[in-house]
Design a protein around this motif. Structure first.
Motif, PDB file in Angstrom:
ATOM      1  N   ASN A   1      26.162 -63.592 -28.956  1.00  0.00           N
ATOM      2  CA  ASN A   1      24.327 -64.389 -28.401  1.00  0.00           C
ATOM      3  C   ASN A   1      24.375 -63.741 -27.723  1.00  0.00           C
ATOM      4  O   ASN A   1      22.696 -63.890 -27.045  1.00  0.00           O
TER       5      ASN A   1
ATOM      6  N   HIS B   1      18.438 -68.481 -28.052  1.00  0.00           N
ATOM      7  CA  HIS B   1      17.822 -68.552 -29.512  1.00  0.00           C
ATOM      8  C   HIS B   1      17.393 -69.880 -29.949  1.00  0.00           C
ATOM      9  O   HIS B   1      16.718 -69.048 -30.922  1.00  0.00           O
TER      10      HIS B   1
ATOM     11  N   SER C   1      22.956 -69.018 -26.004  1.00  0.00           N
ATOM     12  CA  SER C   1      22.936 -69.593 -26.879  1.00  0.00           C
ATOM     13  C   SER C   1      21.948 -70.443 -27.389  1.00  0.00           C
ATOM     14  O   SER C   1      21.148 -70.153 -27.990  1.00  0.00           O
TER      15      SER C   1
ATOM     16  N   PRO D   1      21.822 -69.222 -33.271  1.00  0.00           N
ATOM     17  CA  PRO D   1      22.979 -69.513 -32.043  1.00  0.00           C
ATOM     18  C   PRO D   1      23.487 -68.524 -33.502  1.00  0.00           C
ATOM     19  O   PRO D   1      23.671 -68.742 -33.874  1.00  0.00           O
ATOM     20  N   LYS D   2      23.929 -67.756 -33.102  1.00  0.00           N
ATOM     21  CA  LYS D   2      25.039 -66.153 -33.514  1.00  0.00           C
ATOM     22  C   LYS D   2      26.247 -67.090 -33.401  1.00  0.00           C
ATOM     23  O   LYS D   2      26.866 -67.956 -32.821  1.00  0.00           O
TER      24      LYS D   2
END
Length: 524
Positions: A150, A136, A133, A143-144
């Motif tokens: 991630n 990113h 995380s 974060p995704k």
């Protein structure tokens, strides 16, 4: 006496320096968890302050740091969306009450039963999630949606940090993150006597100076201007929710998850240092008090959190003073010095977390566990993967279930070897492993193959475990064999090593072991 005083001053100086590092790590996490939970950033800061100033004094895990946790974001988000922030505050208050009562009933000690293999897998899984995380965040990206996403998109984050882009400052943010990590590594290796100053603190200071000196157009820490205005105090219109069963149902679920995360984290932190061990009931009580106060002030629910705790240990903390002061720094900076904090680049803090996450993924631990058997390494690996692909609690439960399955498998392993001497009319049965009710059917089938005219010798000296069900079965089988003209010789010394004599009922046909010699023969 002088040595003691110097040692005490040294410990406190380490704690104060470590508290600054934890504060720098905790501040953006408090706000980030709040945003992810659908709440204002200040709500997360309230919980961080309470976790330091209140729980830091009461806690049973001296080096653990408490605050809003990413593991609770899904639960909290749903509660806020369904019922709003005022109802969340009441639910957190009720959850704190449940935790405090559970601690008084000594419920915290049950979490000590989690196998070390599962805890090491949990640490590695959390470390991998943190790394994925924060990679990113380190390039000023978001974060995704999940930990797995991630992790799969880490190459994309690296690409953004390398390839220049006129529209977004990913490259500059990545440079600041790398400067932070490199500074920490160099400081840890070459600082010498200056190592008393934590490497993460030096890394953040160097990165802050560089980013502001060159005026990099990257994200910096954002601090709310009014903390008190963000508090949601209980009112008569919300207190009536305590009379509704639904509130207590939600509070119970919240309390269970928060307690599990806290006490598992405490067990993990204990493995990072050689200082005082965790008092689990005291820690659970401290968390209950903290959550009750957070409920009154309108904060998020809290748990012990591994990111801040591991940063605390790695920064050299020795006592609970560090956790207390990290809360004090949050309060001081948010109230009096928000402009100073706004100079710190977010990517630098993310770099610290990337470094922390990678240290938690301890490859050496996997190799050590493998030496104890493939099953230990498998439980570690499955726990890690389950945490990354699901969530923390589910991953730990999966690992714990595997550990129990392994135990049951070992308890059911039994080798039955029969030596029949036809000319002597004597049969020897060797039992090796665990003779429990799991394998009674196999024992019965093996004994049923022995001719009725044999003198039967049963050897227990290779047994690791023998339960009462097996004893009762052998007593009954002996009577049947004797009634058909056979006899039974039992090695009572081996039997006594695996089963206490006082647990055999006095009226049992096996009789008391007290006056028997090495063997006892009874024939029909």
């Amino acid at each position: 006496m002088k040595r003691t005083d110097k040692a005490g001053l040294s410990a406190y100086s380490n704690d104060l320096l470590a508290s600054v590092v934890v504060f720098l790590v905790a501040l953006p996490l408090c706000m980030g968890v709040a945003i992810a939970s659908g709440a204002p950033p200040a709500v997360g800061l309230i919980t961080g302050i309470v976790g330091g100033l209140i729980v830091g004094i009461l806690q049973g895990a001296p080096l653990q740091v408490s605050g809003p946790a990413a593991g609770l974001t899904v639960i909290v988000y749903e509660l806020i969306q369904r019922h709003g922030l005022p109802a969340l505050a009441i639910t957190v208050l009720a959850a704190g009450m449940i935790q405090a009562v559970a601690a008084m009933l000594r419920g915290g000690r049950w979490f000590r039963a989690v196998p070390p293999t599962v805890i090491h897998g949990m640490l590695a899984g959390i470390g991998l999630l943190i790394f994925a995380s924060q990679m990113h965040v380190m390039v000023d990206d978001k974060p995704k949606g999940s930990g797995l996403q991630n992790l799969m998109t880490v190459p994309l984050a690296i690409w953004k940090g390398i390839i220049p882009n006129e529209d977004t400052p990913h490259q500059e943010a990545a440079a600041i993150g790398l400067i932070t990590i490199i500074t920490v590594l160099l400081w840890t290796k070459f600082a010498g006597r200056l190592r008393i100053v934590p490497g993460p603190l030096v890394g953040v200071l160097v990165a802050t100076v560089v980013s502001n000196l060159f005026h990099f157009p990257i994200a910096y820490v954002s601090v709310p201007s009014n903390l008190v205005a963000s508090m949601t105090f209980p009112t008569m219109s919300t207190l009536h929710l305590l009379a509704e069963p639904a509130t207590w149902g939600a509070a119970f679920g919240l309390a269970v998850v928060a307690s599990a995360e806290t006490l598992l984290c405490a067990g993990a932190v204990d493995r990072m240092h050689t200082g005082p061990r965790t008092n689990y009931n005291r820690e659970l009580f401290a968390q209950g008090v903290g959550n009750m106060i957070c409920g009154v002030l309108g904060g998020l629910p809290m748990t012990g959190v591994i990111v801040r705790s591991s940063a605390n240990v790695q920064a050299g903390a020795r006592t609970r003073v560090s956790a207390f002061f990290h809360g004090a720094w949050i309060l001081l900076v948010v109230v009096a010095l928000p402009q100073v904090l706004r100079l710190v680049p977010v990517s630098s803090l993310a770099g610290i977390l990337v470094y922390t996450g990678l240290k938690l993924v301890n490859v050496k631990m996997f190799k050590e566990l493998y030496q104890y058997g493939k099953s230990e390494a498998a439980i570690y690996a499955v726990t890690l993967v389950a945490i990354v692909t699901t969530d923390l609690l589910k991953g730990v439960l999966i690992g714990f279930t595997l550990a129990i399955a392994k135990l049951l498998y070992r308890m059911s392993r039994l080798e039955i070897r029969i030596e029949d001497h036809a000319l002597e009319r004597r049969t020897v049965v060797h039992l090796r492993g665990a003779a429990t009710f799991f394998r009674l059917a196999d024992i019965a089938e093996s004994l049923d193959t022995i001719p009725t005219d044999r003198e039967l010798h049963i050897q227990f000296n290779e047994l690791a475990h023998l339960d009462h069900a097996t004893l009762e079965f052998l007593a009954t089988w002996e009577k049947q064999h004797s009634s058909k003209g056979g006899s039974v010789v039992i090695d009572w010394d081996a039997l006594e090593r695996h089963y206490h004599a006082q647990r055999v009922p006095s009226k049992s046909p096996i009789v008391s072991l007290g006056g028997l010699g090495a063997t006892s023969t009874r024939s029909g």
